[in-house]
Design an enzyme around this catalytic site. Structure first.
Site, PDB file in Angstrom:
ATOM      1  N   GLU A  14      25.855  47.159  38.062  1.00 17.56           N
ATOM      2  CA  GLU A  14      27.110  47.757  38.514  1.00 17.56           C
ATOM      3  C   GLU A  14      27.774  48.460  37.329  1.00 17.56           C
ATOM      4  O   GLU A  14      28.458  47.811  36.523  1.00 17.56           O
ATOM      5  CB  GLU A  14      28.041  46.674  39.062  1.00 17.56           C
ATOM      6  CG  GLU A  14      27.444  45.923  40.243  1.00 17.56           C
ATOM      7  CD  GLU A  14      28.529  45.288  41.093  1.00 17.56           C
ATOM      8  OE1 GLU A  14      28.599  45.626  42.287  1.00 17.56           O
ATOM      9  OE2 GLU A  14      29.305  44.479  40.572  1.00 17.56           O
TER      10      GLU A  14
ATOM     11  N   HIS B  89      30.699  39.547  36.758  1.00 13.93           N
ATOM     12  CA  HIS B  89      31.157  40.792  37.389  1.00 13.93           C
ATOM     13  C   HIS B  89      31.991  41.568  36.366  1.00 13.93           C
ATOM     14  O   HIS B  89      32.674  40.976  35.518  1.00 13.93           O
ATOM     15  CB  HIS B  89      31.988  40.481  38.638  1.00 13.93           C
ATOM     16  CG  HIS B  89      32.424  41.719  39.365  1.00 13.93           C
ATOM     17  ND1 HIS B  89      33.557  42.397  39.029  1.00 13.93           N
ATOM     18  CD2 HIS B  89      31.844  42.406  40.370  1.00 13.93           C
ATOM     19  CE1 HIS B  89      33.669  43.464  39.817  1.00 13.93           C
ATOM     20  NE2 HIS B  89      32.640  43.496  40.632  1.00 13.93           N
TER      21      HIS B  89
END
Ligand code: PGA
Length: 263
Positions: free
Chosen positions: A173, A99
């Site tokens: 992302e 992430h």
């Protein structure tokens, strides 16, 4: 009717206590129970100490994941969590890897992400590898190069069999689109990046690359989710803030589901 799955889930980051997580998991599971049997993968990724509470509150309807793992089996790594520990819990099925906050706040390298992906799949988990360029990389028109590097390091040594078992998911992302100071990305831009990711996956895995789900995340909310979900190669949404209440999760899922079906 579209046969492939819609992937829809949320990473809870460092929010919610174990009891808050349990309540949230119960709420999402209850509100979305009529999706049971439909081609949707609903998932939640709480923090490590909240996992047992999440597992106990879940009635098997939702997939549960962990936010990270260490790639070694065990060892002198204070503060780290191994795949064996997560496997032993018995209900964790997804491991989120790389992430943006792991990469940019905690300095995780793409090479380490690759080792984590390998460790996750070796232990039977689904690896959810997150990739994304920074604002500067975007400004210098290097987005696709950055994504390709993150994918090549992150997926080195992965057996394509993992893909046929649906145990490799990618989340795109963009770093600049994530979180409270994030700027939502244009849907056209997202579509271009998802296409670049798909091309890279097919370079790496041949036709199997077409089967890897690519989720989009970064300031997804009720106002922009429809624009993202209708794009080719957007196979799901990985939502933060907008899905951190059971009502929010449920409403957003119901909003995009018909659009996904009719793509
Ligand atoms: P956000 O988080 O939706 O709150 O921007 C997305 C993410 O970090 O996955």
């Amino acid at each position: 009717m579209k046969q492939t799955f819609l992937y829809f889930g949320s990473n809870l980051k460092m929010y919610k206590t174990p009891s808050e997580t349990a309540e949230f998991v119960r709420g999402v599971s209850e509100r979305t129970k009529d999706f049971e049997g439909l081609p949707i993968k609903r998932f939640l990724i709480p923090s490590f100490p909240c996992l047992p509470a999440a597992g106990a509150a879940n009635n098997g309807r939702l997939l549960l994941g962990a936010q990270n793992l260490h790639f070694e089996e065990d060892g002198q790594f204070t503060g780290e969590v191994s795949a064996r520990m997560l496997e032993d819990l018995g209900f964790v099925s997804i491991i989120e890897i790389g992430h943006s906050e792991r990469r940019h706040v905690f300095g995780e390298s793409s090479k380490d992400c690759g080792k984590k992906v390998l460790a996750a799949v070796r232990h039977g988990f689904t690896a959810l590898l997150c990739v994304g360029e920074t604002a500067e990389e975007k400004t210098f028109s290097c987005s696709d190069e950055v994504l390709r590097i993150q994918l090549k390091y992150g997926l080195k040594g992965i057996d394509p069999e993992v893909i046929s078992e649906d145990r490799l998911w990618i989340a795109y992302e963009p770093v600049w689109a994530i979180g409270v100071s994030g700027v939502p990305a244009d849907a056209d831009y997202v579509a271009e990046r998802h296409a670049a990711i798909r091309r890279c996956l097919c370079e790496l895995f041949g036709d199997e690359g077409n089967k890897v789900p690519i989720l989009f995340g970064g300031s997804v909310n009720p106002g922009n989710a429809n624009d993202y979900i209708v794009q080719e190669n957007v196979d799901g949404l990985f939502v933060g803030r907008a899905a951190w209440t059971a009502e929010g999760f449920n409403a957003l899922l119901r909003q995009v589901w018909p659009l996904y079906l009719n793509k």
